[in-house]
Scaffold this active site. Structure first.
Site, PDB file in Angstrom:
ATOM      1  N   HIS A  72       0.662  -1.129   0.020  1.00  0.00           N
ATOM      2  CA  HIS A  72      -0.112  -0.096   0.101  1.00  0.00           C
ATOM      3  C   HIS A  72       0.928   1.394  -0.052  1.00  0.00           C
ATOM      4  CE1 HIS A  72      -4.254  -1.770   1.603  1.00  0.00           C
ATOM      5  NE2 HIS A  72      -3.569  -2.335   0.507  1.00  0.00           N
ATOM      6  N   TYR A 200      -9.838   5.730   7.073  1.00  0.00           N
ATOM      7  CA  TYR A 200     -10.230   5.864   8.293  1.00  0.00           C
ATOM      8  C   TYR A 200     -11.123   6.957   8.303  1.00  0.00           C
ATOM      9  CZ  TYR A 200      -5.954   3.412   9.419  1.00  0.00           C
ATOM     10  OH  TYR A 200      -4.819   2.381   9.919  1.00  0.00           O
ATOM     11  N   PRO A 292      -5.733   0.588  17.888  1.00  0.00           N
ATOM     12  CA  PRO A 292      -5.487   0.236  16.846  1.00  0.00           C
ATOM     13  C   PRO A 292      -5.692   1.099  15.656  1.00  0.00           C
ATOM     14  CG  PRO A 292      -7.847  -0.475  17.316  1.00  0.00           C
ATOM     15  CD  PRO A 292      -7.157  -0.016  18.674  1.00  0.00           C
ATOM     16  N   LYS A 296      -0.295   0.078  15.117  1.00  0.00           N
ATOM     17  CA  LYS A 296       1.080   0.042  15.450  1.00  0.00           C
ATOM     18  C   LYS A 296       1.413  -1.160  16.501  1.00  0.00           C
ATOM     19  CE  LYS A 296       2.520   3.557  13.510  1.00  0.00           C
ATOM     20  NZ  LYS A 296       3.388   3.446  12.290  1.00  0.00           N
ATOM     21  N   TYR A 384       3.122   6.898  10.104  1.00  0.00           N
ATOM     22  CA  TYR A 384       2.222   5.854   9.751  1.00  0.00           C
ATOM     23  C   TYR A 384       3.228   4.386   9.235  1.00  0.00           C
ATOM     24  CZ  TYR A 384      -1.790   3.129   7.861  1.00  0.00           C
ATOM     25  OH  TYR A 384      -2.566   2.073   7.499  1.00  0.00           O
TER      26      TYR A 384
END
Length: 389
Positions: A72, A200, A292, A296, A384
């Protein structure tokens, strides 16, 4: 039984640590209270930072991960009607890999016998002894027999509820914890993802996440109160709610299907210091938990394992007497930065009970700033994809 390093817990952290140490010729025994099938039955996340993929490559077990994993190059934040894409690879030069934690664990587990990594399953009532001495040991029962393993070091990779952290005296350790007033209701289904990257979503009705395990298996979550009854969420209601919270673009591509698994998980931030006490060294969920939201959990465990394996190798191969002593401080520096990122992203994307109209406008202003600021996107992308070791 005598070994150099005894590892408690045969999840990904314990197995990965075991493989790294065996590759250096260090004697290791792993003890696990559950059965292999139970370990593989745990449904967990699967967004891997470069640290996790690098370590799998180092132990020569990255083949299936690279064949079946989904690279990704970014992810999206949704604020109602739009998707704000964070171009992670463009901004950092690195990507993340979607590969289920269960599959990573399977790769480590199946390779253990051929690599000489001994894993003892069904080890009940594990207890740790003489941690402040030069001769620590652990005891356990297996098939009704009392067993003992003497070791130079004991590594606690046994999760939040395991015995390792509890063996640290209260006068020595300190716990920092934040409990969130909501949970994530998740559904796993054999349907294609609604989007090629994770989404998200921040919606007036609460957070939602569109994720995946593969090109044909999807994982979705919505924010719910902690006291929510799972029985009140039949599949159709959950799919309807996801379509609303994820926004029109994602909803248009949402494929519905029966749930393979459905559950509600609470959220917490937790850090225990120090991560070393005498000859006990903690790693992964035994020392820290992150919500979550930032993906991580497994990745922090991987960075712990990197630092810990490095320290043990330096101790055994190079006679470095200071390597073990520096492990906790080095690991915790990265832990707290990851905790900060997960906490900030959780605050940004969720509705809290105390959220008023002003707080809601601040969230939307933050998202609008992120949508128009390359600097803000770079900060998010760097965290990220994983901060440098």
């Amino acid at each position: 039984m005598r070994t150099q390093v005894a590892i408690i817990g045969a999840g990904p952290a314990g197995l990965l640590l075991g493989h790294l140490l065996r590759a250096e010729g260090i004697d290791v025994v792993v003890v696990e209270r559950a059965t292999p099938d139970y370990v593989l039955g745990r449904i967990r996340a699967g967004v891997l930072e470069r640290t996790a993929t690098m370590l799998m490559e180092r132990v020569g077990l990255a083949g299936r991960m690279h064949r079946e994993g989904l690279p990704h190059d970014g992810f999206a934040l949704a604020d109602g009607d739009r998707l704000i894409r964070i171009p992670v690879t463009e901004l950092t030069g690195h990507h993340v890999l979607v590969y289920g934690q269960t599959e990573l664990t399977r790769d480590l587990m199946e390779a253990a016998p051929a690599r000489g990594l001994q894993v003892l399953y069904g080890a009940a009532d594990v207890a740790l002894h003489d941690l402040e001495s030069d001769a620590p040991y652990l005891t356990y029962s297996q098939d009704g027999r009392a067993e003992r393993i003497d070791a130079d070091f004991i590594c606690g990779c046994d999760g939040f509820h395991g015995p390792s952290r509890k063996a640290v005296p209260a006068s020595v350790g300190a716990a920092y914890e934040k409990l969130y007033p909501f949970g994530w209701l998740g559904i796993l289904a054999d349907v294609p993802p609604c989007h090629h990257e994770l989404i998200y979503a921040n919606h007036d009705r609460g957070f939602a996440l569109a994720s995946m395990r593969s090109a044909t298996r999807s994982r979705y979550y919505i924010q719910v109160p902690l006291d929510e009854d799972l029985g009140d969420w039949p599949d159709d209601r959950l799919w309807d709610e996801l379509a609303v919270r994820l926004g029109p673009e994602a909803a248009a591509s949402l494929t519905r299907g029966p749930a393979i698994e459905k559950s509600i998980a609470p959220l917490r931030s937790f850090v225990f210091e120090p991560m070393r006490h005498g000859r006990l060294l903690l790693a992964g969920d035994s020392a820290h938990i992150v919500p979550p939201t930032g993906a991580k959990g497994l990745n922090l465990a991987a960075s712990d394992v990197h630092y810990l394996s490095e320290a043990l190798v330096r101790h055994y191969r190079h006679g470095d007497q200071d390597a073990i002593g520096g492990y906790s401080q080095k690991a915790l520096a990265r832990v707290w930065k990851s905790e900060r990122f997960s906490w900030q992203l959780t605050k940004l994307m969720h509705r809290f009970p105390e959220t008023d109209a002003f707080d809601r406008r601040m969230q939307l202003a933050d998202l609008d700033y992120i949508a128009t600021s390359r600097a803000a996107q770079t900060t998010i992308a760097e965290n990220y994809v994983g901060l440098p070791l």
